[in-house]
Design a protein around this motif. Sequence first.
Motif, short mmCIF file in Angstrom:
data_model
loop_
_atom_site.label_atom_id
_atom_site.label_comp_id
_atom_site.label_asym_id
_atom_site.label_seq_id
_atom_site.Cartn_x
_atom_site.Cartn_y
_atom_site.Cartn_z
N UNK A 71 43.06 -48.41 8.01
CA UNK A 71 43.22 -49.28 7.07
C UNK A 71 44.93 -49.66 7.27
N UNK A 72 45.61 -48.75 8.01
CA UNK A 72 46.76 -49.15 8.30
C UNK A 72 46.76 -50.17 9.53
N UNK A 73 46.18 -49.86 10.51
CA UNK A 73 45.91 -50.87 11.62
C UNK A 73 45.56 -52.27 11.08
N UNK A 74 44.66 -52.41 9.95
CA UNK A 74 44.21 -53.70 9.62
C UNK A 74 45.33 -54.44 8.94
N UNK A 75 46.24 -53.59 7.96
CA UNK A 75 47.06 -54.14 7.26
C UNK A 75 48.09 -54.70 8.53
N UNK A 76 48.57 -53.90 9.39
CA UNK A 76 49.65 -54.47 10.34
C UNK A 76 48.99 -55.55 11.13
N UNK A 77 47.79 -55.53 11.56
CA UNK A 77 47.19 -56.62 12.29
C UNK A 77 47.11 -58.12 11.36
N UNK A 129 47.55 -75.21 8.23
CA UNK A 129 47.31 -74.00 9.05
C UNK A 129 45.80 -73.47 9.02
N UNK A 130 45.17 -72.91 9.87
CA UNK A 130 43.73 -72.21 9.54
C UNK A 130 44.00 -71.05 8.88
N UNK A 131 43.01 -70.65 8.00
CA UNK A 131 43.02 -69.31 7.65
C UNK A 131 41.89 -69.40 6.37
N UNK A 132 41.48 -68.12 5.94
CA UNK A 132 40.65 -68.11 4.82
C UNK A 132 41.31 -67.80 3.31
N UNK A 133 42.56 -67.19 3.59
CA UNK A 133 43.32 -66.76 2.43
C UNK A 133 42.77 -65.32 1.84
N UNK A 134 42.11 -64.63 3.00
CA UNK A 134 41.51 -63.16 2.44
C UNK A 134 42.70 -62.32 3.04
N UNK A 135 43.30 -62.68 4.15
CA UNK A 135 44.42 -61.62 4.84
C UNK A 135 45.18 -61.07 4.04
N UNK A 136 45.79 -61.75 3.23
CA UNK A 136 47.14 -61.20 2.40
C UNK A 136 46.46 -60.30 1.14
N UNK A 137 45.27 -60.81 0.79
CA UNK A 137 44.58 -60.02 -0.38
C UNK A 137 44.03 -58.64 0.16
N UNK A 138 43.77 -58.68 1.44
CA UNK A 138 43.38 -57.34 2.20
C UNK A 138 44.63 -56.53 2.32
N UNK A 139 45.65 -57.18 2.60
CA UNK A 139 47.02 -56.28 2.78
C UNK A 139 47.37 -55.73 1.51
N UNK A 140 47.33 -56.37 0.22
CA UNK A 140 47.66 -55.78 -0.76
C UNK A 140 46.73 -54.66 -1.29
N UNK A 141 45.45 -55.07 -1.35
CA UNK A 141 44.58 -53.87 -1.56
C UNK A 141 44.55 -52.68 -0.83
N UNK A 142 44.55 -52.98 0.48
CA UNK A 142 44.61 -51.53 1.22
C UNK A 142 45.78 -50.96 1.11
N UNK A 143 46.74 -51.51 0.81
CA UNK A 143 48.40 -50.77 0.87
C UNK A 143 48.30 -49.86 -0.66
N UNK A 144 47.60 -50.70 -1.77
CA UNK A 144 47.36 -49.99 -2.91
C UNK A 144 46.46 -48.80 -2.76
N UNK A 145 45.67 -48.81 -2.14
CA UNK A 145 44.50 -47.97 -1.94
C UNK A 145 45.31 -46.63 -1.14
N UNK A 146 46.46 -47.05 -0.50
CA UNK A 146 46.94 -45.76 0.35
C UNK A 146 48.22 -45.32 -0.59
N UNK A 147 47.92 -45.59 -2.02
CA UNK A 147 49.02 -45.04 -2.57
C UNK A 147 50.52 -45.97 -2.42
N UNK A 148 50.48 -47.14 -1.84
CA UNK A 148 51.91 -47.68 -1.67
C UNK A 148 51.93 -49.09 -2.31
N UNK A 149 52.94 -49.81 -1.90
CA UNK A 149 53.17 -51.23 -2.52
C UNK A 149 53.42 -52.09 -1.67
N UNK A 150 53.42 -53.36 -2.13
CA UNK A 150 53.87 -54.62 -0.88
C UNK A 150 54.79 -55.34 -1.25
N UNK A 151 55.72 -55.91 -0.89
CA UNK A 151 56.86 -56.82 -1.59
C UNK A 151 56.89 -57.88 -0.42
#
Length: 159
Positions: free
Chosen positions: A45-51, A109-131
């Motif tokens: 999950x951390x690798x995916x968030x950072x990627x 720019x190309x993109x699906x709009x899913x990447x930032x959603x994934x970032x916030x959900x994965x960080x929350x699952x890791x007991x973290x927060x995103x700003x």
Amino acid sequence: MHQLTLVDVDLGDALFEAWADVQGNRLGHIEVLSGLPLVRGHRVMLVQVLTNIIDNGLKFNRDSAPLVTVKAVCEPPFMKLTLQDNGVGMADYAVARYAEMFYRGHANFQGTGVGTYVITKMVAALSGEVAVESVPGEYTRVTIHLLMAHNQPAGICHE
């Protein structure tokens, strides 16, 4: 529901793996400005968030030398990881919608709009927060707060 088990993860290794994933698809560089501690997390999950963060920083960029800087600051029991690009930035209304699934802040720019959603959900699952902070035409800064591992290598958390 399955309980996520958090283990000690070397953030430097996770960053290296994320950079390796991005490098083949994007031009640009990363610059690590500090030591990177061990955190409590899930490696995949951390690798995916950072990627996702690095990929966005290099993709949403018109600079001739796209750059993402990385810095960790230890604030026990948390670690604050900041990734900042020199890209196109986002307006306040786009920052406010950063975590919405399928929201695309830049139509040019190309993109699906899913990447930032994934970032916030994965960080929350890791007991973290995103700003997120951003200045249009200058940068976007994503800050992640994660739990630090209890035993840190010497010298990593001196700030």
